[in-house]
Scaffold this active site. Structure first.
Site, PDB file in Angstrom:
ATOM      1  CD  GLU A  36      -2.985  -0.579  -0.040  1.00 41.79           C
ATOM      2  OE1 GLU A  36      -3.144  -0.204  -1.223  1.00 41.79           O
ATOM      3  OE2 GLU A  36      -3.353  -1.694   0.363  1.00 41.79           O
ATOM      4  CG  ASP A  39       0.653   2.937  -6.286  1.00 40.55           C
ATOM      5  OD1 ASP A  39       0.923   3.666  -5.307  1.00 40.55           O
ATOM      6  OD2 ASP A  39      -0.470   2.931  -6.833  1.00 40.55           O
ATOM      7  CB  SER A  70     -24.263   6.167 -14.893  1.00 41.68           C
ATOM      8  OG  SER A  70     -24.043   5.543 -13.643  1.00 41.68           O
ATOM      9  N   GLY A 125     -16.259   4.006  -3.801  1.00 36.41           N
ATOM     10  CA  GLY A 125     -15.677   4.596  -2.608  1.00 36.41           C
ATOM     11  C   GLY A 125     -15.242   3.616  -1.548  1.00 36.41           C
ATOM     12  CB  SER A 131     -12.149   5.394 -10.418  1.00 32.46           C
ATOM     13  OG  SER A 131     -10.958   5.022  -9.753  1.00 32.46           O
ATOM     14  CD  GLU A 163      -8.431   7.351 -11.138  1.00 35.26           C
ATOM     15  OE1 GLU A 163      -8.680   7.390  -9.916  1.00 35.26           O
ATOM     16  OE2 GLU A 163      -8.598   6.340 -11.827  1.00 35.26           O
ATOM     17  CG  ASP A 175      -6.073   1.483  -8.184  1.00 36.94           C
ATOM     18  OD1 ASP A 175      -5.486   0.667  -7.435  1.00 36.94           O
ATOM     19  OD2 ASP A 175      -6.587   2.536  -7.768  1.00 36.94           O
TER      20      ASP A 175
END
Length: 378
Positions: A36, A39, A70, A125, A131, A163, A175
């Site tokens: 974590e 990256d 959506s 979230g 995303s 992003e 991701d």
């Protein structure tokens, strides 16, 4: 939302636009097993894909316009070439779609106009990369609809650029790499410096194990600003130590490196990143040796480091980890950027429900919103 997510996307397309979509394109959510905030420090990560997907049903339209419906919001938005001429002109959830169009065009691709309908099982979230799943599914759709050539190994960087630059979120490469490049039954060992990957066997079923994913339901508190602050702190630490990135400091060099830093907060941030990189390498070594059960203590040590040195956990997350461990989990940690999101626990397959119940009970004692849980295999 009921029914298969791919079916929902197809039905959403028909209901919104009439007729059938040309096809459906999917990308999974992901959970990071360990590694974590390594990256963007050129380090190592070890995510795996989840059996949760975002699906885009799409077809071409003649002009340079993109219309997107959506399922989640029920909204339909439309944007044209002028809106993707520069970052920031499309906002909200539509920015993730517009950002992909912008990034493709900025890279010289002739992106076809399109009508898209989006459905998703990846919760928003929660740190499961909704995303990136959206960006990657949209990217796959536009590449196929336009007959565009972009090798799989180059797709994560383009989706990340959408992003980072268009949406303005300072995420690393993990991701998008995970949702595009992961394989079933494996974790993705990614070197974030050279973007090389190795598919590491992660056969939980054969070991009689599973991963329990616990959505902490904690509201993300100051996540964007705090994430950016952690990144700045890491960059400052690397600069002070005279290295390109914290990945270049090994565990053996850590004590000497920390002694050269004046600021206590920076020392804690550096210590987390350097030790977390080593935990990824140690986890990979154990998985290569087929010792899946033995990775548990590394997961828990990662959480302690995020809590004490990187300071990105919240009470709900810490409660979930502590309750899972007390109920017999082999290891547990927060996963994702922090300040909310999800916890993963490595559990015996037949203990998953009991561990989930223990976490729910601990939440009730603390007066927290009831968590949601999902037992997954990669």
């Amino acid at each position: 939302m009921t029914g298969d997510v791919a079916q929902r996307a197809a039905e959403g397309f028909t209901n919104r636009y009439g007729g059938d979509a040309a096809g459906r394109w999917a990308a999974p959510g992901r959970v990071n097993l360990i590694g974590e905030h390594t990256d963007y420090n050129d380090g190592f990560v070890l995510p795996f894909a989840l059996p949760l997907r975002t699906v885009v049903a799409a077809d071409r339209q003649d002009d340079e316009r993109w219309t997107v419906w959506s399922e989640l919001s029920g909204e339909t938005i439309t944007f044209g070439a002028d809106d993707v001429a520069e970052p920031g002109l499309v906002t909200g959830w539509g920015a993730y779609v517009a950002g992909v169009v912008w990034a493709l065009r900025d890279a010289g691709h002739a992106v076809p106009g399109a009508r898209l309908a989006i459905a998703s099982d990846v919760p928003l979230g929660s740190g499961l990369s909704s995303s990136a799943a959206l960006e990657s599914a949209v990217l796959a759709a536009l590449l196929d609809l336009g007959g565009l050539e972009l090798p799989a190994e180059r797709q994560p960087r383009l989706a990340q650029r959408a992003e980072n630059v268009y949406v303005g979120a300072p995420t690393g490469i993990m991701d998008q790499s995970a949702v595009i490049r992961c394989r079933a039954g494996h974790a993705l060992f990614l070197d974030c410096r050279d973007e090389s990957v190795e598919h590491i066997p992660f056969d939980l079923d054969a070991a009689g194990l599973a991963v329990l994913v616990i959505d902490s339901r904690a509201p993300h508190r100051h996540a964007d600003g705090e994430y950016a602050a952690r990144r700045r702190s890491c960059e400052a630490g690397a600069k002070a130590l005279g290295v390109p990135a914290l990945r270049d400091v090994t565990v053996d060099q850590l004590d000497t490196a920390l002694a050269r830093l004046d600021d206590e907060e920076t020392r804690r941030r550096v210590r987390h990143v350097v030790t977390e990189d080593q935990r990824v390498l140690d986890t990979v070594a154990l998985l290569r040796a087929g010792r899946v059960r033995d990775i548990g203590p590394l997961l828990t040590a990662s959480h302690v480091s995020m809590r004490d040195d990187f300071e990105i956990t919240v009470p709900e997350v810490d409660t979930a980890v502590e309750a899972a461990l007390a109920a017999g989990a082999l290891g547990a940690r927060m996963t994702g950027g922090g300040f909310g999101g999800c916890v993963l626990a490595l559990v015996e397959s037949d203990r998953s429900d009991a561990v989930a119940a223990a976490v729910t009970a601990a939440y009730a004692e603390q007066g927290f919103t009831t968590p949601t849980t999902l037992t997954v295999l990669p």
